[in-house]
Design a protein around this motif. Sequence first.
Motif, mmCIF file in Angstrom:
data_model
loop_
_atom_site.group_PDB
_atom_site.id
_atom_site.type_symbol
_atom_site.label_atom_id
_atom_site.label_comp_id
_atom_site.label_asym_id
_atom_site.label_seq_id
_atom_site.Cartn_x
_atom_site.Cartn_y
_atom_site.Cartn_z
ATOM 1 N N ARG A 1 0.845 -1.210 0.000
ATOM 2 C CA ARG A 1 0.000 0.000 0.000
ATOM 3 C C ARG A 1 0.873 1.249 0.000
ATOM 4 O O ARG A 1 0.615 2.197 -0.739
ATOM 5 N N LYS B 1 3.511 6.918 -6.868
ATOM 6 C CA LYS B 1 2.624 7.636 -7.793
ATOM 7 C C LYS B 1 2.583 6.957 -9.174
ATOM 8 O O LYS B 1 2.643 7.600 -10.207
ATOM 9 N N THR B 2 2.550 5.642 -9.147
ATOM 10 C CA THR B 2 2.509 4.902 -10.413
ATOM 11 C C THR B 2 1.121 5.034 -11.027
ATOM 12 O O THR B 2 0.128 5.058 -10.308
ATOM 13 N N HIS B 3 1.088 5.110 -12.337
ATOM 14 C CA HIS B 3 -0.192 5.182 -13.050
ATOM 15 C C HIS B 3 -1.007 3.929 -12.730
ATOM 16 O O HIS B 3 -0.440 2.826 -12.676
ATOM 17 N N VAL B 4 -2.312 4.125 -12.507
ATOM 18 C CA VAL B 4 -3.194 3.011 -12.136
ATOM 19 C C VAL B 4 -3.064 1.836 -13.119
ATOM 20 O O VAL B 4 -3.048 0.673 -12.720
ATOM 21 N N LEU B 5 -2.930 2.167 -14.392
ATOM 22 C CA LEU B 5 -2.872 1.100 -15.402
ATOM 23 C C LEU B 5 -1.529 0.373 -15.373
ATOM 24 O O LEU B 5 -1.469 -0.844 -15.545
ATOM 25 N N PHE B 6 -0.460 1.132 -15.108
ATOM 26 C CA PHE B 6 0.844 0.472 -14.966
ATOM 27 C C PHE B 6 0.852 -0.385 -13.701
ATOM 28 O O PHE B 6 1.404 -1.479 -13.687
ATOM 29 N N ASP C 1 -1.614 -1.861 -12.472
ATOM 30 C CA ASP C 1 -2.355 -3.079 -12.815
ATOM 31 C C ASP C 1 -1.435 -4.071 -13.536
ATOM 32 O O ASP C 1 -1.440 -5.268 -13.236
ATOM 33 N N ALA C 2 -0.632 -3.538 -14.475
ATOM 34 C CA ALA C 2 0.293 -4.416 -15.211
ATOM 35 C C ALA C 2 1.325 -5.002 -14.260
ATOM 36 O O ALA C 2 1.613 -6.203 -14.308
ATOM 37 N N TYR C 3 1.859 -4.154 -13.354
ATOM 38 C CA TYR C 3 2.857 -4.661 -12.404
ATOM 39 C C TYR C 3 2.228 -5.718 -11.487
ATOM 40 O O TYR C 3 2.862 -6.707 -11.134
ATOM 41 N N LYS D 1 -0.122 -7.706 -12.276
ATOM 42 C CA LYS D 1 -0.225 -8.947 -13.064
ATOM 43 C C LYS D 1 1.100 -9.688 -13.063
ATOM 44 O O LYS D 1 1.155 -10.894 -12.813
ATOM 45 N N TYR D 2 2.187 -8.935 -13.338
ATOM 46 C CA TYR D 2 3.519 -9.571 -13.314
ATOM 47 C C TYR D 2 3.779 -10.141 -11.921
ATOM 48 O O TYR D 2 4.280 -11.250 -11.770
ATOM 49 N N THR E 1 -8.916 -7.986 -3.649
ATOM 50 C CA THR E 1 -8.429 -7.135 -4.742
ATOM 51 C C THR E 1 -7.144 -7.789 -5.234
ATOM 52 O O THR E 1 -6.490 -8.512 -4.474
ATOM 53 N N PRO E 2 -6.749 -7.531 -6.485
ATOM 54 C CA PRO E 2 -5.511 -8.141 -6.975
ATOM 55 C C PRO E 2 -4.322 -7.805 -6.075
ATOM 56 O O PRO E 2 -3.442 -8.629 -5.869
#
Lengths: 216, 614
Positions: B148, B155-160, B162-164, B166-167, B245-246
């Motif tokens: 958290r 301040k990572t982009h929400v979409l990045f 999400d990608a991180y 996933k990885y 949550t993921p």
Amino acid sequence: MSLLYKNVKQLVFDIDIFIDTVEQGVLVFKEGVTNYLKDERASFADKIIQISKLESSADKLQRKIDDLFYRHSILPQNASDIESMLDKIDEIIDICKDNLYQFDDELPFVPKELRNDFIRLVDISVESALNVFPAARAFFREPLKVKEMLAKVYFYEKEADKISRNIKRRLFHDMKDLQLSQKMHLRYFALHIETVSDKAERLADTLSILALKMSL
Amino acid sequence: MIILFFLSSGLFLGWSLGANDAANIFGTAVGTRMIRFKTAAIVASIFVILGAVIQGAGANETLGSLGSVSTLAAAFTVALAAALTVYWMTRMSLPVSTSQAIVGAIIGWNLYTNNSTDLSTLSKIVTTWISGPILGGLFAIPLYMLVRYLSKKTKTHVLFLDAYTKYGLLLVGAFGAYSLGANNIANVMGVFTSSVNLPAIDLGFAIFSGTQQLFLIGGVAIAVGIITYSKHVMQTVGNTLMPLTPEAAFVVVLSQSLVLFVFSSQGLSDALVSLGLPAIPLVPVSSSQVVIGAIIGIGIYKGGKQIKFKILGSISLGWIATPLAAGIIAFFMLFFVNNVFQQDVGGDRQLTQISQVLRSDSTSNINDEFADEINPDTASKNTLDAFKNHDNELPAFADNTNIHIYYLIGMSILLLVAAVLIYWMQKNKKQNLLEKASHNAKEESHKLKLERLEKSLEDKRHLQEDLGKELKFRQGEMVTMAMSIIRKNEFINELKEEVIKIKSQVKEHETRLGLNRLSLMITRDLSIDHDREKFQMNINAQHSNFLHKLTESFPTMTDNEKRLASMLRLNLSSKEIASILNISPKSVEMNRYRLRKKLKVDPKVNLSDFIREF
């Protein structure tokens, strides 16, 4: 997996471009209304063409973003929320384009005494929209900061309401020389311009809820 | 071939482990569509095999010291008993763990074969079962806090992000599968390591031992379970415990993997010992229970409102019921295998068989000797000695029979206890199901009610919107009407003034009379204006509520004052009101002053605003 990263990068880029496009559209709207009020017809016609192009490219971008979200299953749990937020951003440029076209189609007569009021109304209403875009960008990076960034949007929306009301009061109280039809006509144009800030306010509401949801 | 047949029970156990426990690793990731099942299955299969082969030995040693199942038939029976327990309890939706089932089955073997159970090893194992979920929770809290903090701080982009995630889910999933293989392979193949001795294979760079070959076979069985059946489990039970949550799923899987890794890593244990710290017990632990511990840890960090503490009860019940059931099943199955199929199950039972053979031999000797007694020619003094010897052997035989009876009585009592326990659990389960069904029904009806309310609210909102529009339209209409009256009256007044002007300039009597009549007509029209009356009626109709409220609050108000209030509510100026009412603006101002006094309006407040907000 590298394909996923590439798609996410593309999506982030597209969302940024989409917000930029809508922001430009709002600025063009502001300039267009000012041109109309100052009777600069050539510039106004130019703004009509510009906003039309911007609105169409915003629509294309929105469709592309939708496609990327669903096809690559990016952020599956929040994709629909984000899309509804982007939809509300798109509504802003839509209403700006419609309003500018209404000026072009209906050619409302704006008396000189009211021109400054209308210019101020368009400035404040657009200011409200311009302040919601940084919050929309911040939503993706710092959801917790969104709420504090929206204070200005609500302030300018209220200001736009006041100016619009003031214009209506002046129309019906002080403008004896104007015909009722003209008063009514102008009243609606004040309303049209004010709608831009109303749309910004709706987007702000959505953003604050989404930001809260993301931070949970 | 015969070895493969005997291994089949272990392979079945491995298959069910793969089918069930893969959901703990990739359940949320697949359930939330973060990772495709195909990717998850491939990664999990590869890493579970690697974990089993590379690091499976540690936990296996502990199980071996609990009870070294020495024959292939016994190992087959013990694994089958554990597998059947897992299968049976899963079918009945009871909490079950392969680790606990295999431990129970080994104790069952110990009891049957008169092998003593090493209580220190057993207590070590039981302590680990309890500490596993606790450790899961303890790992989860700081990990969740860290995740958290990092996601907010960077301040990572929400979409990045999400990608991180996933990885991350894929990486911790791989680690989780590796740890699962390392820790749980002992459950699947551990019992066979003493009885199956495969020759080591020299790979050139390393030696592939017989145990590792066994673990490879077990790992493949787990992988087959993951590929063939875990998708179903992931989709049905993946999120039953708590929707995650993921981000939380990442923490839960990482915590579980760490706990399983800690309890299977010989290197880590040796490192601690070299530092003067106590060694880590290398014991197979239940991955499901560690996952529950981790989820509860996150729940406690979030304030503890969402935690279902009933789950803790079901885990504790699993600690008792699973080994008990597996032990009893193993005991009875060993009895059958030993006595019906005449298979050597190791331990004292092997000796018992031999003594039975001896006993049958000695009994035949006794008969011979009785025959000798009947035949006086062959009777001798030695015969009497032989009888004495046999008399000494008979109590030992009687002792063995007594042990048998004690075992059977003990086992029957255990079986009875297990039956009662299972009956109670079933009853509880039924009650829970009923409660759940009634809760679901209530929730459904509540949902329906809520939907209905929302719909009616929506209808009312639409109605209100329509009414608002109508009101706006009517008000607009009123303003238009007022404006037209004003304009008409202005025009008529101008006309009247013009007539008076012409009349003053004309001297001809007839014309003056005509102009007088015209002036009179205009004045009459101004005083009896039908439009005004209609306007007044409309105002009264539209503002009936307002007028009613006004009369109730200020009973002394006159009709004229009410009429003025209605017009002020329409936002008309004094001049406009004067024109409509055909009175001078000064009179309107005077009336406004009176009205203000009557309504006791603060001098700082605008009268029109006061009336509009009234």
